[in-house]
Design a protein around this motif. Structure first.
Motif, PDB file in Angstrom:
ATOM      1  N   ALA A  50       0.830  -1.195   0.000  1.00  0.00           N
ATOM      2  CA  ALA A  50       0.000   0.000   0.000  1.00  0.00           C
ATOM      3  C   ALA A  50       0.868   1.249   0.000  1.00  0.00           C
ATOM      4  CB  ALA A  50      -0.915  -0.014   1.217  1.00  0.00           C
ATOM      5  N   GLY A  51       0.519   2.184  -0.871  1.00  0.00           N
ATOM      6  CA  GLY A  51       1.189   3.472  -0.884  1.00  0.00           C
ATOM      7  C   GLY A  51       0.409   4.476  -0.054  1.00  0.00           C
ATOM      8  N   ALA A  52       0.723   5.741  -0.241  1.00  0.00           N
ATOM      9  CA  ALA A  52       0.013   6.784   0.493  1.00  0.00           C
ATOM     10  C   ALA A  52      -1.399   6.940  -0.063  1.00  0.00           C
ATOM     11  CB  ALA A  52       0.769   8.105   0.364  1.00  0.00           C
ATOM     12  N   PRO A  53      -2.380   7.196   0.784  1.00  0.00           N
ATOM     13  CA  PRO A  53      -3.749   7.437   0.296  1.00  0.00           C
ATOM     14  C   PRO A  53      -3.793   8.663  -0.615  1.00  0.00           C
ATOM     15  CG  PRO A  53      -3.726   7.054   2.666  1.00  0.00           C
ATOM     16  CD  PRO A  53      -2.295   7.221   2.251  1.00  0.00           C
ATOM     17  N   HIS A  54      -4.722   8.670  -1.568  1.00  0.00           N
ATOM     18  CA  HIS A  54      -4.894   9.781  -2.491  1.00  0.00           C
ATOM     19  C   HIS A  54      -6.039  10.671  -2.030  1.00  0.00           C
ATOM     20  CE1 HIS A  54      -3.302   6.799  -5.742  1.00  0.00           C
ATOM     21  NE2 HIS A  54      -2.347   7.227  -4.943  1.00  0.00           N
ATOM     22  N   GLY A  55      -5.859  11.965  -2.121  1.00  0.00           N
ATOM     23  CA  GLY A  55      -6.924  12.903  -1.803  1.00  0.00           C
ATOM     24  C   GLY A  55      -7.901  13.031  -2.960  1.00  0.00           C
ATOM     25  N   PRO A  56      -9.082  13.623  -2.729  1.00  0.00           N
ATOM     26  CA  PRO A  56     -10.098  13.736  -3.779  1.00  0.00           C
ATOM     27  C   PRO A  56      -9.855  14.879  -4.760  1.00  0.00           C
ATOM     28  CG  PRO A  56     -10.911  14.706  -1.750  1.00  0.00           C
ATOM     29  CD  PRO A  56      -9.564  14.119  -1.426  1.00  0.00           C
ATOM     30  N   GLY A  57      -8.918  15.760  -4.465  1.00  0.00           N
ATOM     31  CA  GLY A  57      -8.735  16.950  -5.286  1.00  0.00           C
ATOM     32  C   GLY A  57      -8.421  16.661  -6.745  1.00  0.00           C
ATOM     33  N   ARG A  58      -7.681  15.575  -7.002  1.00  0.00           N
ATOM     34  CA  ARG A  58      -7.259  15.278  -8.371  1.00  0.00           C
ATOM     35  C   ARG A  58      -8.436  14.972  -9.298  1.00  0.00           C
ATOM     36  NH1 ARG A  58      -3.856   9.882  -8.478  1.00  0.00           N
ATOM     37  NH2 ARG A  58      -2.565  11.043  -7.010  1.00  0.00           N
ATOM     38  N   TYR A  59      -9.585  14.626  -8.732  1.00  0.00           N
ATOM     39  CA  TYR A  59     -10.717  14.219  -9.565  1.00  0.00           C
ATOM     40  C   TYR A  59     -11.687  15.363  -9.866  1.00  0.00           C
ATOM     41  CZ  TYR A  59      -8.956   9.684  -8.123  1.00  0.00           C
ATOM     42  OH  TYR A  59      -8.139   8.605  -7.886  1.00  0.00           O
ATOM     43  N   ARG A  60     -11.533  16.498  -9.185  1.00  0.00           N
ATOM     44  CA  ARG A  60     -12.503  17.577  -9.345  1.00  0.00           C
ATOM     45  C   ARG A  60     -12.468  18.180 -10.733  1.00  0.00           C
ATOM     46  NH1 ARG A  60     -10.880  19.911  -3.460  1.00  0.00           N
ATOM     47  NH2 ARG A  60     -12.179  18.497  -2.202  1.00  0.00           N
ATOM     48  N   ALA A  61     -11.266  18.395 -11.274  1.00  0.00           N
ATOM     49  CA  ALA A  61     -11.156  18.994 -12.602  1.00  0.00           C
ATOM     50  C   ALA A  61     -11.763  18.078 -13.664  1.00  0.00           C
ATOM     51  CB  ALA A  61      -9.696  19.284 -12.928  1.00  0.00           C
ATOM     52  N   MET A  62     -11.500  16.777 -13.554  1.00  0.00           N
ATOM     53  CA  MET A  62     -12.056  15.846 -14.527  1.00  0.00           C
ATOM     54  C   MET A  62     -13.578  15.779 -14.426  1.00  0.00           C
ATOM     55  SD  MET A  62     -11.090  11.838 -15.235  1.00  0.00           S
ATOM     56  CE  MET A  62      -9.434  12.289 -15.753  1.00  0.00           C
ATOM     57  N   ALA A  63     -14.095  15.814 -13.209  1.00  0.00           N
ATOM     58  CA  ALA A  63     -15.546  15.798 -13.032  1.00  0.00           C
ATOM     59  C   ALA A  63     -16.175  17.036 -13.650  1.00  0.00           C
ATOM     60  CB  ALA A  63     -15.893  15.706 -11.552  1.00  0.00           C
ATOM     61  N   ALA A  64     -15.528  18.186 -13.468  1.00  0.00           N
ATOM     62  CA  ALA A  64     -16.040  19.429 -14.046  1.00  0.00           C
ATOM     63  C   ALA A  64     -16.003  19.370 -15.573  1.00  0.00           C
ATOM     64  CB  ALA A  64     -15.222  20.611 -13.536  1.00  0.00           C
ATOM     65  N   MET A  65     -14.910  18.837 -16.131  1.00  0.00           N
ATOM     66  CA  MET A  65     -14.805  18.739 -17.583  1.00  0.00           C
ATOM     67  C   MET A  65     -15.865  17.794 -18.144  1.00  0.00           C
ATOM     68  SD  MET A  65     -11.470  17.861 -19.945  1.00  0.00           S
ATOM     69  CE  MET A  65     -11.251  16.207 -19.288  1.00  0.00           C
ATOM     70  N   ALA A  66     -16.098  16.672 -17.448  1.00  0.00           N
ATOM     71  CA  ALA A  66     -17.116  15.727 -17.897  1.00  0.00           C
ATOM     72  C   ALA A  66     -18.489  16.383 -17.915  1.00  0.00           C
ATOM     73  CB  ALA A  66     -17.127  14.502 -16.987  1.00  0.00           C
ATOM     74  N   ALA A  67     -18.756  17.217 -16.918  1.00  0.00           N
ATOM     75  CA  ALA A  67     -20.042  17.898 -16.856  1.00  0.00           C
ATOM     76  C   ALA A  67     -20.182  18.922 -17.978  1.00  0.00           C
ATOM     77  CB  ALA A  67     -20.207  18.583 -15.499  1.00  0.00           C
ATOM     78  N   VAL A  68     -19.135  19.695 -18.219  1.00  0.00           N
ATOM     79  CA  VAL A  68     -19.174  20.723 -19.268  1.00  0.00           C
ATOM     80  C   VAL A  68     -19.350  20.095 -20.648  1.00  0.00           C
ATOM     81  CG1 VAL A  68     -17.798  22.469 -20.469  1.00  0.00           C
ATOM     82  CG2 VAL A  68     -17.867  22.438 -17.961  1.00  0.00           C
ATOM     83  N   LEU A  69     -18.619  19.002 -20.897  1.00  0.00           N
ATOM     84  CA  LEU A  69     -18.677  18.352 -22.209  1.00  0.00           C
ATOM     85  C   LEU A  69     -19.851  17.382 -22.339  1.00  0.00           C
ATOM     86  CD1 LEU A  69     -14.870  17.592 -22.716  1.00  0.00           C
ATOM     87  CD2 LEU A  69     -16.186  19.467 -23.709  1.00  0.00           C
ATOM     88  N   ARG A  70     -20.564  17.152 -21.229  1.00  0.00           N
ATOM     89  CA  ARG A  70     -21.688  16.199 -21.203  1.00  0.00           C
ATOM     90  C   ARG A  70     -21.240  14.806 -21.651  1.00  0.00           C
ATOM     91  NH1 ARG A  70     -25.981  17.744 -24.836  1.00  0.00           N
ATOM     92  NH2 ARG A  70     -24.292  18.598 -26.126  1.00  0.00           N
ATOM     93  N   LEU A  71     -20.070  14.403 -21.128  1.00  0.00           N
ATOM     94  CA  LEU A  71     -19.494  13.105 -21.476  1.00  0.00           C
ATOM     95  C   LEU A  71     -19.415  12.242 -20.217  1.00  0.00           C
ATOM     96  CD1 LEU A  71     -16.648  14.146 -23.933  1.00  0.00           C
ATOM     97  CD2 LEU A  71     -18.667  12.795 -24.496  1.00  0.00           C
ATOM     98  N   GLU A  72     -20.374  11.340 -20.083  1.00  0.00           N
ATOM     99  CA  GLU A  72     -20.401  10.488 -18.895  1.00  0.00           C
ATOM    100  C   GLU A  72     -19.176   9.591 -18.823  1.00  0.00           C
ATOM    101  OE1 GLU A  72     -23.723   7.908 -16.401  1.00  0.00           O
ATOM    102  OE2 GLU A  72     -24.038   8.321 -18.525  1.00  0.00           O
ATOM    103  N   VAL A  73     -18.602   9.248 -19.988  1.00  0.00           N
ATOM    104  CA  VAL A  73     -17.433   8.361 -19.992  1.00  0.00           C
ATOM    105  C   VAL A  73     -16.206   9.025 -19.371  1.00  0.00           C
ATOM    106  CG1 VAL A  73     -18.166   6.968 -21.955  1.00  0.00           C
ATOM    107  CG2 VAL A  73     -16.880   9.080 -22.351  1.00  0.00           C
TER     108      VAL A  73
END
Length: 278
Positions: A50-73
């Motif tokens: 096991a490595g160090a746990p990952h924080g949630p911050g890295r996923y926020r930009a991708m989630a925002a981009m998915a919402a803007v582009l309307r791309l669920e994938v």
């Protein structure tokens, strides 16, 4: 005769069983790197800790981009790292193997690490399909297309078994010594957060993104597009609909340059769009 958990008979008849669980406990406290390989008698094993746990911050930009582009994938699939990633990978490897798919065998596991068997022969690398396709470029389009189609078949086998991969890039598909394609790297579980048809479309797009540039290099995009169309047609109606919607919303990619003006990553995106476009 029953065996203790973590013990598997050695490959030599009559020899003492290898206590994988004890070996895992011993090596975990000594291992410096997150992943390392060892020889145990005549076999090769990998220990992942096991490595160090990952924080949630890295996923926020991708989630925002998915919402803007309307791309669920593009919705992010969290990889929390640490012990959670270990537990996810162990569970997924066991599940995939139970479905008859070629993945590393989990030999022993505990909360902070696990031991798995090498997919290839001891002391010999098992090349990724991505590397093999790259090396096949010098051999011409037929060689590249043959390997590329093998990857499509391997992904279809996963989907037909009722599950999905984690990140279906060509680097996570490996060719075993018997030329059967195996699967590695399962620290996240897309099906835990996304509908299965979205996961299947995500697999397809990851594979296209990681391989289309090689198809372009050998002038095989047109032939590959015909193979791709046939592969999609053999999939579920839900997969077909999800890909059609996703690709339809990616039309802006046609404006990306085909050269490396915006970097290698954008060149890969453009090549993938040229493969996927209707």
């Amino acid at each position: 005769m029953t065996m203790e958990a973590g013990k598997v008979p050695d490959s030599n008849p009559g020899s003492n069983p290898v206590d994988y669980a004890a070996y895992l406990r011993q090596q975990l406290v000594q291992q410096q790197f997150n992943v390392a390989s060892y020889r145990l008698g005549e076999e090769q094993v990998w220990l992942k800790k096991a490595g160090a746990p990952h924080g949630p911050g890295r996923y926020r930009a991708m989630a925002a981009m998915a919402a803007v582009l309307r791309l669920e994938v593009l919705r992010p699939v969290p990889n929390r790292g640490g012990r959670e990633a270990i537990a996810t990978e162990v569970r997924r490897l066991r599940d995939l193997q139970a479905r008859g798919l070629r993945v590393p065998t989990v030999l022993a596991a505990q909360e902070d690490g696990f031991l798995m068997r090498h997919l290839g022969r001891p002391a010999q690398q098992t090349p990724s399909l991505g590397n093999e396709i790259d090396h096949a470029v010098s051999a011409g389009p037929a060689a590249v297309l043959a390997l590329w189609q093998q990857g499509l078949v391997a992904i279809a086998q996963v989907h037909a078994s009722g599950t999905c991969l984690s990140q279906a890039f060509a680097r996570n598909l490996v060719r075993c010594p018997d030329r059967v394609v195996g699967y590695i790297d399962f620290e996240d579980d897309p099906a835990a957060v996304l509908p299965l048809p979205v996961c299947h479309a995500r697999d397809a797009l990851c594979y296209a993104h990681s391989t289309a540039i090689y198809l372009r290099l050998v002038g095989a995009l047109d032939d590959a597009r015909a193979m791709w169309t046939a592969w999609i047609a053999s999939g579920s109606p839900e997969l077909q609909a999800m890909l059609a919607t996703s690709i339809g919303r990616m039309g802006w990619m046609r404006h990306l340059p085909q050269n490396r003006k915006l970097g290698r990553d954008m060149q890969r995106v453009r090549a993938a769009y040229d493969l996927l476009r209707p």
